[in-house]
Design a protein around this motif. Structure first.
Motif, mmCIF file in Angstrom:
data_model
loop_
_atom_site.group_PDB
_atom_site.id
_atom_site.type_symbol
_atom_site.label_atom_id
_atom_site.label_comp_id
_atom_site.label_asym_id
_atom_site.label_seq_id
_atom_site.Cartn_x
_atom_site.Cartn_y
_atom_site.Cartn_z
ATOM 1 N N TRP A 23 1.031 -1.326 0.127
ATOM 2 C CA TRP A 23 0.134 0.128 0.051
ATOM 3 C C TRP A 23 0.804 1.324 -0.099
ATOM 4 O O TRP A 23 1.977 1.543 0.694
ATOM 5 N N TYR A 24 0.671 2.035 -0.909
ATOM 6 C CA TYR A 24 1.170 3.508 -1.117
ATOM 7 C C TYR A 24 0.317 4.704 -0.969
ATOM 8 O O TYR A 24 -0.839 4.145 -1.355
ATOM 9 N N ARG A 25 0.888 5.747 -0.564
ATOM 10 C CA ARG A 25 -0.179 6.876 -0.927
ATOM 11 C C ARG A 25 0.672 7.635 -1.591
ATOM 12 O O ARG A 25 2.039 7.902 -1.547
ATOM 13 N N GLN A 26 -0.252 8.711 -2.541
ATOM 14 C CA GLN A 26 0.686 9.396 -3.502
ATOM 15 C C GLN A 26 0.054 10.793 -3.231
ATOM 16 O O GLN A 26 -1.179 11.112 -3.272
ATOM 17 N N GLY A 76 4.014 16.211 -5.466
ATOM 18 C CA GLY A 76 5.366 16.677 -5.265
ATOM 19 C C GLY A 76 6.344 15.549 -4.496
ATOM 20 O O GLY A 76 7.252 15.805 -4.189
ATOM 21 N N LEU A 77 5.611 14.713 -3.853
ATOM 22 C CA LEU A 77 6.147 13.680 -2.883
ATOM 23 C C LEU A 77 6.283 12.263 -3.612
ATOM 24 O O LEU A 77 6.874 11.511 -2.890
ATOM 25 N N GLY A 78 5.716 12.134 -4.613
ATOM 26 C CA GLY A 78 5.966 10.759 -5.326
ATOM 27 C C GLY A 78 5.042 9.775 -4.619
ATOM 28 O O GLY A 78 4.032 9.982 -3.861
ATOM 29 N N LEU A 79 5.421 8.246 -4.531
ATOM 30 C CA LEU A 79 4.826 7.213 -3.868
ATOM 31 C C LEU A 79 5.527 7.079 -2.715
ATOM 32 O O LEU A 79 6.726 7.006 -2.303
ATOM 33 N N ARG A 80 4.848 7.007 -1.451
ATOM 34 C CA ARG A 80 5.687 6.718 -0.219
ATOM 35 C C ARG A 80 4.661 5.397 0.461
ATOM 36 O O ARG A 80 3.482 5.265 0.387
#
Lengths: 114, 115
Positions: free
Chosen positions: A34-37, A40-44
Motif C-alpha cells: 500500500w502506497y499513498r501518493q 510533489g512527494l511521489g509514492l510513499r
C-alpha cells in the motif's frame, strides 16, 4: 495479465471514521503493498505484506493498519481518519523474489476526509 | 538505502519534439531499473525495465531508456512526442547494493505536451 482491483475509485469520509480500503489481486502474488501518493512527494510506502498474516511497516505507517487474511486480499485501515490522510492510495503486488519484477498497480482510490 | 533522483518535476515539450526524462540512482552495484507511466486518475503501468543484458531497453509507446553504469543513470527518451504522452512518469530501482525487492521510487516528472 495481472489484475489488481481496488474496491473504490473515489471515497469521501468524515474525520474520526474508521475507513477500509480493499485490494484484490488475481495472480497468486506473494507480495502486496500500500502506497499513498501526494503531489510533489511521489509514492510513499505505508505497509507491505510478503505472506498471509504477515505485514511490515513501510516509511509512513502512523495512523494506518493492514490486514491480510487471504493471499489475494490486502486491506488498508485508517483507524480514525484525519484530514491529513486525504490522498490518492495505490495498491500493488509482485511475485516472490520480486526485486527484478515490476510492480502491478491498481487504479487507485482517491480518498477525501472532511 | 537507495535513492532515486528525477531531475525536473515538470518537463514541457512541443508535439513532435524529443522527450528526455532524467533519472539517476545511488547504488554502487547495478540495481534493477524501471520506468512507469501514470495517466490522470489511474494507477501506474510499466513502460520498460532493465534487469540484465542489453543496456538499451525498448518499451511500450515508442519509449526507450539506456542504462549507463558509469553515470548511474537510466534516462527515458522518445524521439517524437505525441499529445497522448502527457502523463506523470516515475523512475524506480530495486535490488543492487543497499537495495531490496521493495522498489524505491523517484518523485515523478510530469510531461506536458504542447500542440
Amino acid at each position: 495479465d495481472v489484475k489488481v482491483t481496488q474496491s473504490s475509485r473515489y471515497l469521501v469520509k468524515r474525520t474520526g471514521e474508521k475507513v477500509f480500503l480493499e485490494c484484490v489481486q488475481d495472480m497468486d502474488h506473494e507480495n502486496m503493498f500500500w502506497y499513498r501518493q501526494d503531489p510533489g512527494l511521489g509514492l510513499r510506502l505505508i505497509y507491505f505484506s510478503y505472506d498471509v498474516k504477515m505485514k511490515e511497516k513501510g516509511d509512513i505507517p502512523e495512523g494506518y493498519s493492514v490486514s491480510r487474511e487471504k493471499k489475494e486480499r490486502f486491506s488498508l485501515i485508517l483507524e480514525s481518519a484525519s484530514t491529513n490522510q486525504t490522498s490518492m492510495y495505490l495498491c500493488a503486488s509482485t511475485p516472490t523474489d520480486g526485486s527484478n519484477q515490476p510492480q502491478h498497480f491498481g487504479d487507485g482510490t482517491r480518498l477525501s476526509i472532511l | 538505502a537507495q535513492s532515486v533522483t528525477q531531475l525536473g518535476s515538470h518537463v514541457s515539450v512541443s508535439e513532435g519534439a524529443l522527450v528526455l526524462l532524467r533519472c539517476n540512482y545511488s547504488s554502487s552495484v547495478p540495481p534493477y531499473l524501471f520506468w512507469y507511466v501514470q495517466y490522470p486518475n489511474q494507477g501506474l503501468q510499466l513502460l520498460l525495465k532493465y534487469t540484465t543484458g542489453a543496456t538499451l531497453v525498448k518499451g511500450i509507446n515508442g519509449f526507450e531508456a539506456e542504462f549507463k553504469k558509469s553515470e548511474t543513470s537510466f534516462h527515458l527518451t522518445k524521439p517524437s512526442a505525441h499529445m497522448s504522452d502527457a502523463a506523470e512518469y516515475f523512475c524506480a530501482v530495486s535490488g543492487g547494493a543497499g537495495g531490496s525487492y521493495i522498489p524505491t521510487f523517484g518523485r515523478g516528472t510530469s510531461l506536458i505536451v504542447h500542440p
